[in-house]
Design an enzyme around this catalytic site. Structure first.
Site, PDB file in Angstrom:
ATOM      1  N   HIS A  20       0.860  -1.195   0.000  1.00 35.43           N
ATOM      2  CA  HIS A  20       0.000   0.000   0.000  1.00 35.43           C
ATOM      3  C   HIS A  20       0.893   1.240   0.000  1.00 35.43           C
ATOM      4  O   HIS A  20       1.786   1.361   0.859  1.00 35.43           O
ATOM      5  CB  HIS A  20      -0.861   0.035   1.265  1.00 35.43           C
ATOM      6  CG  HIS A  20      -1.817  -1.121   1.392  1.00 35.43           C
ATOM      7  ND1 HIS A  20      -3.110  -1.085   0.909  1.00 35.43           N
ATOM      8  CD2 HIS A  20      -1.666  -2.347   1.957  1.00 35.43           C
ATOM      9  CE1 HIS A  20      -3.717  -2.236   1.177  1.00 35.43           C
ATOM     10  NE2 HIS A  20      -2.859  -3.025   1.815  1.00 35.43           N
ATOM     11  N   ASN A  22       0.536   4.423   0.943  1.00 37.08           N
ATOM     12  CA  ASN A  22       0.649   5.228   2.170  1.00 37.08           C
ATOM     13  C   ASN A  22       1.138   4.430   3.378  1.00 37.08           C
ATOM     14  O   ASN A  22       1.487   5.017   4.397  1.00 37.08           O
ATOM     15  CB  ASN A  22      -0.679   5.918   2.485  1.00 37.08           C
ATOM     16  CG  ASN A  22      -0.812   7.207   1.702  1.00 37.08           C
ATOM     17  OD1 ASN A  22      -0.240   8.241   2.064  1.00 37.08           O
ATOM     18  ND2 ASN A  22      -1.531   7.154   0.576  1.00 37.08           N
ATOM     19  N   HIS A  70      -2.622   9.922   6.301  1.00 40.76           N
ATOM     20  CA  HIS A  70      -3.321  10.601   5.198  1.00 40.76           C
ATOM     21  C   HIS A  70      -3.369  12.112   5.403  1.00 40.76           C
ATOM     22  O   HIS A  70      -3.293  12.874   4.441  1.00 40.76           O
ATOM     23  CB  HIS A  70      -4.735  10.024   5.026  1.00 40.76           C
ATOM     24  CG  HIS A  70      -4.724   8.623   4.473  1.00 40.76           C
ATOM     25  ND1 HIS A  70      -5.645   7.663   4.841  1.00 40.76           N
ATOM     26  CD2 HIS A  70      -3.884   8.020   3.595  1.00 40.76           C
ATOM     27  CE1 HIS A  70      -5.374   6.530   4.199  1.00 40.76           C
ATOM     28  NE2 HIS A  70      -4.311   6.727   3.448  1.00 40.76           N
ATOM     29  N   PRO A 104      -7.504   5.921  -4.454  1.00 37.77           N
ATOM     30  CA  PRO A 104      -7.665   7.272  -5.000  1.00 37.77           C
ATOM     31  C   PRO A 104      -8.530   8.105  -4.057  1.00 37.77           C
ATOM     32  O   PRO A 104      -9.578   7.637  -3.598  1.00 37.77           O
ATOM     33  CB  PRO A 104      -8.361   7.030  -6.343  1.00 37.77           C
ATOM     34  CG  PRO A 104      -8.058   5.608  -6.687  1.00 37.77           C
ATOM     35  CD  PRO A 104      -7.992   4.888  -5.367  1.00 37.77           C
ATOM     36  N   GLU A 222      -9.085 -11.077   7.314  1.00 39.71           N
ATOM     37  CA  GLU A 222      -8.245 -10.460   8.365  1.00 39.71           C
ATOM     38  C   GLU A 222      -8.943 -10.554   9.710  1.00 39.71           C
ATOM     39  O   GLU A 222      -8.317 -10.443  10.762  1.00 39.71           O
ATOM     40  CB  GLU A 222      -7.966  -8.990   8.028  1.00 39.71           C
ATOM     41  CG  GLU A 222      -6.747  -8.788   7.149  1.00 39.71           C
ATOM     42  CD  GLU A 222      -6.392  -7.325   6.957  1.00 39.71           C
ATOM     43  OE1 GLU A 222      -7.209  -6.599   6.350  1.00 39.71           O
ATOM     44  OE2 GLU A 222      -5.318  -6.909   7.423  1.00 39.71           O
TER      45      GLU A 222
HETATM   46  C1  6MZ Z   1      -6.564  -3.633   5.219  1.00 34.22           C
HETATM   47  C2  6MZ Z   1      -5.052  -1.991   4.656  1.00 34.22           C
HETATM   48  C3  6MZ Z   1      -4.039  -2.656   5.397  1.00 34.22           C
HETATM   49  O1  6MZ Z   1      -4.370   3.304  -0.126  1.00 34.22           O
HETATM   50  O2  6MZ Z   1      -3.885   5.329   1.245  1.00 34.22           O
HETATM   51  N1  6MZ Z   1      -4.517  -0.873   4.144  1.00 34.22           N
HETATM   52  N2  6MZ Z   1      -6.297  -2.476   4.570  1.00 34.22           N
HETATM   53  N3  6MZ Z   1      -5.659  -4.310   5.937  1.00 34.22           N
HETATM   54  C4  6MZ Z   1      -4.379  -3.855   6.050  1.00 34.22           C
HETATM   55  N4  6MZ Z   1      -3.531  -4.573   6.844  1.00 34.22           N
HETATM   56  C5  6MZ Z   1      -2.796  -4.021   7.900  1.00 34.22           C
HETATM   57  N5  6MZ Z   1      -2.902  -1.950   5.267  1.00 34.22           N
HETATM   58  C6  6MZ Z   1      -3.210  -0.861   4.495  1.00 34.22           C
HETATM   59  O3  6MZ Z   1      -2.674   3.155   1.717  1.00 34.22           O
HETATM   60  C7  6MZ Z   1      -3.184   3.033   3.017  1.00 34.22           C
HETATM   61  C8  6MZ Z   1      -4.525   2.322   2.998  1.00 34.22           C
HETATM   62  O4  6MZ Z   1      -4.353   0.945   2.628  1.00 34.22           O
HETATM   63  C9  6MZ Z   1      -5.279   0.117   3.336  1.00 34.22           C
HETATM   64  C10 6MZ Z   1      -6.101   1.025   4.236  1.00 34.22           C
HETATM   65  O5  6MZ Z   1      -7.290   1.373   3.569  1.00 34.22           O
HETATM   66  C11 6MZ Z   1      -5.186   2.255   4.374  1.00 34.22           C
HETATM   67  O6  6MZ Z   1      -5.904   3.439   4.665  1.00 34.22           O
HETATM   68  P1  6MZ Z   1      -3.320   4.091   0.575  1.00 34.22           P
HETATM   69  O7  6MZ Z   1      -2.155   4.437  -0.324  1.00 34.22           O
END
Ligand code: 6MZ
Length: 320
Positions: A20, A22, A70, A104, A222
């Site tokens: 991911h 962020n 964020h 996004p 999860e």
């Molecule tokens: C579920 C996750 C996550 O999209 O803003 N995210 N969703 N389980 C996880 N396991 C720990 N880790 C990250 O990156 C951050 C977003 O990715 C998802 C969450 O929606 C988080 O806000 P972006 O780039």
């Protein structure tokens, strides 16, 4: 952790399929951004510092941390910066194919639309200078590197639907992915806090995405919601992430459907989704020759790297 083994894990060419954006930001960048916003009075720097430095990464706390990240990262120029840095960090670890995912975001107060957020991401990709990057899907068929001898990397994107979003917002993300196919967007991810939202809310957008030929990966299991897990497997996504809390019946279904699993060892341990590496399902799936891939999930938030995940996996599969 054995240093020599870790160095070997760094040196081998690797594929990262579950990262991911962020969640992969360097701590040093988060601190710098927090200091700037602290000076402007938007946030209290010491509060943010506390959260970033804290070790508590339970599933519940992690999503609070994302909300904070964020606040620090969601403006166009910062999105461009973190994209460039994250890609360069993976390149430094010899990741040769990266599928980076991000949600996004729309923020009217700063004139950000989901499209302009993604344009900022693409700008970050183009700004990468440490390696030659291929991001056009056509590049997989033709050599776009034109004989360059520099290190090369393929980068593709997955657009994430956050479980807090509505059906309409999810559909907007899918349409954006279709619009940006020529720029290297290959699919859709469903992620976000697993105790928020209902599968039925996202299903219409995910169905449409699949019909249009986008690849689908789902955060699945999860938390122990067996009904949702079953519905997700029945949907036959191209991959799933995590698969931590499956009952016997869902394991059987997953294995017979041969849906590849993105394994995020450190993330699962740090969030306490799995209590110890010794009982992680990775070993069972690996021995059963089930298709799987080792991934970081959120290398910044969980202080890991893909090489460390490989190192961890090799030591845990050896124990058995
Ligand atoms: C579920 C996750 C996550 O999209 O803003 N995210 N969703 N389980 C996880 N396991 C720990 N880790 C990250 O990156 C951050 C977003 O990715 C998802 C969450 O929606 C988080 O806000 P972006 O780039």
């Amino acid at each position: 952790m054995n240093r020599e083994e870790l160095e070997w894990c760094v040196s081998v060419p690797k594929v990262e399929l579950h990262a991911h954006l962020n969640g992969s930001v360097r701590n040093s960048t988060l601190f710098e951004l927090a200091r700037v916003l602290g000076d402007k009075g938007v946030i209290v720097f010491s509060d943010v510092e506390n959260v970033i430095m804290k070790d508590d990464r339970t599933l519940h706390k992690v999503f609070k941390l994302f909300d904070l990240i964020h606040i620090l990262t969601t403006d166009h120029s910062t999105v461009t910066r973190i994209t460039k840095e994250v890609i360069e960090d993976f390149a430094a670890e010899n990741v040769v194919y990266l599928e980076l995912r991000t949600t996004p975001k729309r923020n009217d107060s700063i004139g950000m639309s989901k499209r302009s957020y993604m344009d900022a991401v693409m700008e970050g990709l183009r700004a990468v200078s440490s390696v030659d990057v291929d991001y056009s899907p056509a590049g997989l068929k033709t050599n776009t590197f034109n004989g360059s001898t520099r290190k090369k990397m393929y980068v593709r994107f997955l657009l994430s639907i956050d479980r807090r979003e509505s059906t309409e917002a999810a559909m907007e993300t899918v349409k954006l992915a279709l619009e940006m196919r020529d720029l290297g967007v290959v699919g859709i991810d469903l992620s976000g806090n697993p105790i928020v939202g209902n599968w039925s809310t996202f299903l219409p957008a995910l169905k449409f995405a699949k019909e249009q030929g986008l690849y689908i990966t789902l955060h699945c299991g999860e938390v122990p919601n067996q009904e949702e897990i079953k519905a997700m497997i029945d949907f036959l996504p191209h991959r799933i992430g995590h698969a931590c809390c499956f009952d016997e019946e869902n394991w059987r279904k997953l294995k017979s459907a041969k849906i590849p699993v993105e394994i995020c060892l450190t993330s699962n341990i740090r969030t306490e989704t799995i209590s110890s590496i010794d009982i992680h399902h990775f070993v069972d799936l690996y021995k059963a020759k089930h298709p799987l891939v080792l991934c970081t999930d959120d290398s910044g938030v969980f202080s890991t790297s893909l090489s460390r995940e490989y190192n961890l996996a090799s030591s845990s599969s050896r124990k058995d």
